[in-house]
Design a protein around this motif. Structure first.
Motif, PDB file in Angstrom:
ATOM      1  N   ALA A   1      24.226  28.106   2.593  1.00  0.00           N
ATOM      2  CA  ALA A   1      24.013  27.399   3.865  1.00  0.00           C
ATOM      3  C   ALA A   1      22.546  27.503   4.232  1.00  0.00           C
ATOM      4  O   ALA A   1      21.868  28.472   3.867  1.00  0.00           O
ATOM      5  N   ILE A   2      22.044  26.510   4.943  1.00  0.00           N
ATOM      6  CA  ILE A   2      20.677  26.586   5.452  1.00  0.00           C
ATOM      7  C   ILE A   2      20.673  26.093   6.899  1.00  0.00           C
ATOM      8  O   ILE A   2      20.283  24.966   7.199  1.00  0.00           O
ATOM      9  N   PRO A   3      21.152  26.942   7.818  1.00  0.00           N
ATOM     10  CA  PRO A   3      21.196  26.561   9.233  1.00  0.00           C
ATOM     11  C   PRO A   3      19.842  26.710   9.907  1.00  0.00           C
ATOM     12  O   PRO A   3      18.964  27.442   9.429  1.00  0.00           O
ATOM     13  N   CYS A   4      19.694  26.014  11.018  1.00  0.00           N
ATOM     14  CA  CYS A   4      18.535  26.202  11.882  1.00  0.00           C
ATOM     15  C   CYS A   4      19.013  26.732  13.232  1.00  0.00           C
ATOM     16  O   CYS A   4      20.186  26.617  13.580  1.00  0.00           O
ATOM     17  N   VAL A   5      18.103  27.335  13.960  1.00  0.00           N
ATOM     18  CA  VAL A   5      18.329  27.756  15.342  1.00  0.00           C
ATOM     19  C   VAL A   5      17.202  27.157  16.165  1.00  0.00           C
ATOM     20  O   VAL A   5      16.046  27.139  15.725  1.00  0.00           O
ATOM     21  N   GLU A   6      17.524  26.640  17.348  1.00  0.00           N
ATOM     22  CA  GLU A   6      16.506  26.010  18.185  1.00  0.00           C
ATOM     23  C   GLU A   6      16.108  26.899  19.356  1.00  0.00           C
ATOM     24  O   GLU A   6      16.825  27.843  19.718  1.00  0.00           O
ATOM     25  N   ASN A   7      14.954  26.586  19.925  1.00  0.00           N
ATOM     26  CA  ASN A   7      14.529  27.294  21.134  1.00  0.00           C
ATOM     27  C   ASN A   7      15.045  26.565  22.368  1.00  0.00           C
ATOM     28  O   ASN A   7      15.822  25.612  22.265  1.00  0.00           O
ATOM     29  N   ALA A   8      14.609  27.004  23.529  1.00  0.00           N
ATOM     30  CA  ALA A   8      15.113  26.440  24.784  1.00  0.00           C
ATOM     31  C   ALA A   8      14.624  25.021  25.042  1.00  0.00           C
ATOM     32  O   ALA A   8      15.128  24.344  25.942  1.00  0.00           O
ATOM     33  N   TYR A   9      13.646  24.580  24.255  1.00  0.00           N
ATOM     34  CA  TYR A   9      13.068  23.254  24.462  1.00  0.00           C
ATOM     35  C   TYR A   9      13.557  22.249  23.422  1.00  0.00           C
ATOM     36  O   TYR A   9      12.923  21.225  23.203  1.00  0.00           O
ATOM     37  N   ASP A  10      14.688  22.535  22.758  1.00  0.00           N
ATOM     38  CA  ASP A  10      15.242  21.645  21.742  1.00  0.00           C
ATOM     39  C   ASP A  10      14.242  21.461  20.609  1.00  0.00           C
ATOM     40  O   ASP A  10      14.043  20.362  20.097  1.00  0.00           O
ATOM     41  N   GLU A  11      13.591  22.543  20.217  1.00  0.00           N
ATOM     42  CA  GLU A  11      12.644  22.534  19.110  1.00  0.00           C
ATOM     43  C   GLU A  11      13.121  23.522  18.041  1.00  0.00           C
ATOM     44  O   GLU A  11      13.760  24.524  18.355  1.00  0.00           O
ATOM     45  N   THR A  12      12.787  23.253  16.803  1.00  0.00           N
ATOM     46  CA  THR A  12      13.189  24.141  15.709  1.00  0.00           C
ATOM     47  C   THR A  12      12.476  25.481  15.841  1.00  0.00           C
ATOM     48  O   THR A  12      11.244  25.538  15.903  1.00  0.00           O
ATOM     49  N   ALA A  13      13.248  26.564  15.886  1.00  0.00           N
ATOM     50  CA  ALA A  13      12.665  27.896  16.030  1.00  0.00           C
ATOM     51  C   ALA A  13      12.848  28.746  14.770  1.00  0.00           C
ATOM     52  O   ALA A  13      12.060  29.662  14.515  1.00  0.00           O
ATOM     53  N   LEU A  14      13.881  28.451  13.982  1.00  0.00           N
ATOM     54  CA  LEU A  14      14.193  29.287  12.819  1.00  0.00           C
ATOM     55  C   LEU A  14      14.975  28.456  11.814  1.00  0.00           C
ATOM     56  O   LEU A  14      15.838  27.657  12.186  1.00  0.00           O
ATOM     57  N   ILE A  15      14.663  28.622  10.542  1.00  0.00           N
ATOM     58  CA  ILE A  15      15.427  28.022   9.439  1.00  0.00           C
ATOM     59  C   ILE A  15      15.634  29.114   8.407  1.00  0.00           C
ATOM     60  O   ILE A  15      14.672  29.763   7.979  1.00  0.00           O
ATOM     61  N   GLU A  16      16.869  29.322   8.006  1.00  0.00           N
ATOM     62  CA  GLU A  16      17.153  30.421   7.073  1.00  0.00           C
ATOM     63  C   GLU A  16      18.252  30.035   6.089  1.00  0.00           C
ATOM     64  O   GLU A  16      19.317  29.569   6.502  1.00  0.00           O
TER      65      GLU A  16
END
Length: 434
Positions: free
Chosen positions: A221-236
């Motif tokens: 899997a390669i999920p992302c997590v976003e910050n509070a501003y609907d921006e990409t914060a993490l991809i792992e």
């Protein structure tokens, strides 16, 4: 037939005054990956030995793409496609979105196109079908399905976003397990995991996901997590055998990044637009506080909520409209009931598809909320207005909040201007921009 301008309802609302409002900025943690950095981050993750070794030359590999408005989703997806090609494999994209798009293959492909995910832009085929194969049964007796095209590939890469769910709580919410079970399960898979109700999703989701992992070739899997501003914060990238361990940890990060309406309480919430691109229920109740079930909690504590418009990219799917107290004729005229009801019948959450009162225009929607909210000071109503629940960095607040904001009562909230009257055109459409 919808409401009529100047009818008895209009006369009932015409004398309800709307308080002055001011723009405010909300400040949250801003960790982010710049869009131009995303391909490099994806390549770095997919170059890790325990990940890259799973992609072999000549393999046909399915890559998932969902129906949510994930930040930079086209950039992320294209980067995965390119990395797979560089390894000598043959990627294709699978719409992984359960029953969305009215459970129709062509409509699901159109949803992806709305996010810039087309065969031309991605440089690979998109194979959209509602046909599934039965993988087996969970420990709770639930049938588990998988998209036939994905199942027949040599491997599947699960690309998704991890975030809090809009209707229940558990160690696995919206994320990898949900994408494997609901997204790749198409309409049948979505119906199976929802069939015991949202109160049992926290157990059924990982149980069904276990069947997927054991009976299909999920590479990683390669999920992302976003910050509070609907921006990409993490991809792992996560090896398949680590998904059940790592996803709950990433969900905690997603919770910590979650924005909120920092004033906490309001008499009226005005939402400019809703849609499936923002949340499965049109608005994210983690923000709005308008929950479709008793299994979730949090968000704004509010008495009345109105929705003003439906994003065109939602293709008539206003699932979640039942969470509003009032909607406008503009939304009513865009409804595709076949798409909406397919969605909410599959999830078994009927409240999401219920029709709230419909008024003619934006002005009447706000007035109706003020008029029907009990035990409030109408002349000084506490109103919060947002663009949508993905973008709440800048909002509008009514005059009742102004002095408290100026005096620092709400940490993280800053007034950007002074209270002014909202402007409407002759048809009652709200002109004042946030």
């Amino acid at each position: 037939m919808g409401p009529v301008k100047g009818g008895s309802l209009s006369n009932l609302l015409k004398d309800i005054s709307i308080p002055k409002m001011f723009r405010a900025e909300q400040s949250f943690k801003k960790d982010r990956i710049e869009p131009e950095q995303i391909p490099g981050v994806v390549r770095e993750q997919l170059s890790r030995p325990e990940i890259s070794s799973r992609i072999q030359p000549g393999m046909n590999i399915a890559i998932t793409a969902g129906s949510r408005g994930i930040a930079n989703v086209n950039v992320i997806t294209r980067a995965i496609v390119d990395c797979v090609k560089e390894k000598g494999a043959y990627p294709f994209i699978v719409p992984a979105m359960g029953s969305h798009g009215g459970a129709k293959a062509e409509s699901q492909k159109e949803l992806l196109a709305g996010y810039g995910i087309t065969e031309e832009a991605m440089g690979c085929p998109i194979r959209s079908s509602m046909e599934t194969v039965l993988l087996g049964y969970s420990e709770y007796g639930k049938p588990v399905y998988q998209d036939k095209n994905a199942h027949e590939a040599d491997g599947i890469i699960v690309s998704c976003r991890i975030k809090p769910h809009n209707a229940f709580r558990g160690p696995y919410e919206s994320g990898v397990c949900k994408m494997m079970v609901v997204g790749l399960g198409k309409q049948k898979g979505a119906e199976s995991v929802h069939s015991d109700g949202l109160g049992n999703m926290a157990r059924n989701l990982p149980a069904n996901a276990k069947v997927v992992v054991e009976n299909s070739n999920i590479l990683f899997a390669i999920p992302c997590v976003e910050n509070a501003y609907d921006e990409t914060a993490l991809i792992e990238a996560i090896p398949t055998e680590k998904i059940f361990e790592r996803e709950p940890e990433l969900l905690k990060i997603a919770f910590s990044n979650m924005p909120s309406l920092l004033v906490k309480e309001a008499d009226v919430l005005v939402v400019n637009e809703i849609g499936k691109n923002f949340s499965g229920t049109g608005v994210d109740p983690n923000i709005s506080g308008t929950w479709s079930t008793e299994f979730g909690k949090g968000g704004l504590k509010v008495k009345r909520t109105c929705f003003l418009d439906l994003r065109d990219s939602s293709h008539g799917n206003a699932n979640g409209m039942g969470l509003a107290d009032v909607i406008t004729k503009r939304i009513f005229d865009k409804l595709d009931l076949d798409v909406i009801y397919t969605n909410c019948f599959t999830s078994t959450v009927l409240r999401s598809g219920m029709m709230p009162p419909v008024v003619y225009d934006d002005k009447e929607a706000i007035q109706a909320c003020i008029r029907t909210a009990n035990q409030i000071d109408r002349e000084h109503a506490r109103i919060v207005r947002i663009k949508n629940t993905l973008h709440i960095g800048e909002i509008m607040l009514s005059e009742a909040y102004y002095e408290d904001v100026k005096n620092g009562r709400y940490p993280g909230v800053t007034a950007l201007d002074e209270p002014q009257e909202l402007e409407f055109d002759e048809q009652g459409a709200l002109l004042t921009q946030i």
